[in-house]
Design an enzyme around this catalytic site. Sequence first.
Site, PDB file in Angstrom:
ATOM      1  N   ASN A  26       3.691   9.539 -19.925  1.00  0.00           N
ATOM      2  CA  ASN A  26       4.064   8.544 -18.389  1.00  0.00           C
ATOM      3  C   ASN A  26       3.447   8.410 -17.453  1.00  0.00           C
ATOM      4  OD1 ASN A  26       7.554   8.187 -19.246  1.00  0.00           O
ATOM      5  ND2 ASN A  26       7.039  10.329 -19.375  1.00  0.00           N
ATOM      6  N   TYR A  85      10.019  13.906 -12.522  1.00  0.00           N
ATOM      7  CA  TYR A  85      11.191  13.149 -12.215  1.00  0.00           C
ATOM      8  C   TYR A  85      11.631  12.543 -11.033  1.00  0.00           C
ATOM      9  CZ  TYR A  85      12.730  14.078 -17.374  1.00  0.00           C
ATOM     10  OH  TYR A  85      12.247  13.709 -18.732  1.00  0.00           O
ATOM     11  N   HIS A 104       0.486  -1.162  -0.169  1.00  0.00           N
ATOM     12  CA  HIS A 104       0.037   0.231  -0.179  1.00  0.00           C
ATOM     13  C   HIS A 104       0.891   1.525  -0.099  1.00  0.00           C
ATOM     14  CE1 HIS A 104      -2.389   2.456   2.102  1.00  0.00           C
ATOM     15  NE2 HIS A 104      -3.260   2.513   1.299  1.00  0.00           N
ATOM     16  N   MET A 113       3.121  13.438 -16.282  1.00  0.00           N
ATOM     17  CA  MET A 113       3.927  14.666 -16.188  1.00  0.00           C
ATOM     18  C   MET A 113       3.051  15.548 -17.862  1.00  0.00           C
ATOM     19  SD  MET A 113       7.566  14.395 -18.514  1.00  0.00           S
ATOM     20  CE  MET A 113       8.420  12.854 -17.761  1.00  0.00           C
ATOM     21  N   ASP A 115      -5.167   3.549  -4.620  1.00  0.00           N
ATOM     22  CA  ASP A 115      -4.952   3.989  -3.695  1.00  0.00           C
ATOM     23  C   ASP A 115      -6.186   4.692  -3.839  1.00  0.00           C
ATOM     24  OD1 ASP A 115      -4.813   5.432  -0.506  1.00  0.00           O
ATOM     25  OD2 ASP A 115      -2.791   5.020  -1.367  1.00  0.00           O
TER      26      ASP A 115
END
Length: 140
Positions: free
Chosen positions: A132, A112, A22, A74, A64
Amino acid sequence: MLKGIPPIISPDLMKILMEMGHGDEIVLADGNFPAASHAARLINGNGHGVPEFLTAILQFFPLDTYVKSPVMLMNPVEGDEEPVIWQEYDEIVTKMSSCPIQIEKLERMDFYERSKAAYAILATSERVPYGNIILKKGVL
């Protein structure tokens, strides 16, 4: 072979998904992302794009629900366009989730840095810039 496991999910990827707990995060990185230099654990996903992996992973991976945004993208650098593929990501996440999920956009350098702390990075062959995505694991 196992029943019900999509062939795109390699044994290495399944092992990583099972190991994650988790709050752990996994990055599904596009082909331009510096995955090898940022990863604590690198998974080879060559030959496939992010949408295929996202669809397959979310069959098994609980997002979650205790955080505002368990899915992160991004944000493009000023002057670059928002990728059309993000709409596809939103549709996949909406379809595969049992409750509404908010997607957050992180600035490039923040993305990043967050990736360096991720449990693993899946290096895909996605060709779309800014393709991404980070997923934060939840509980069953």
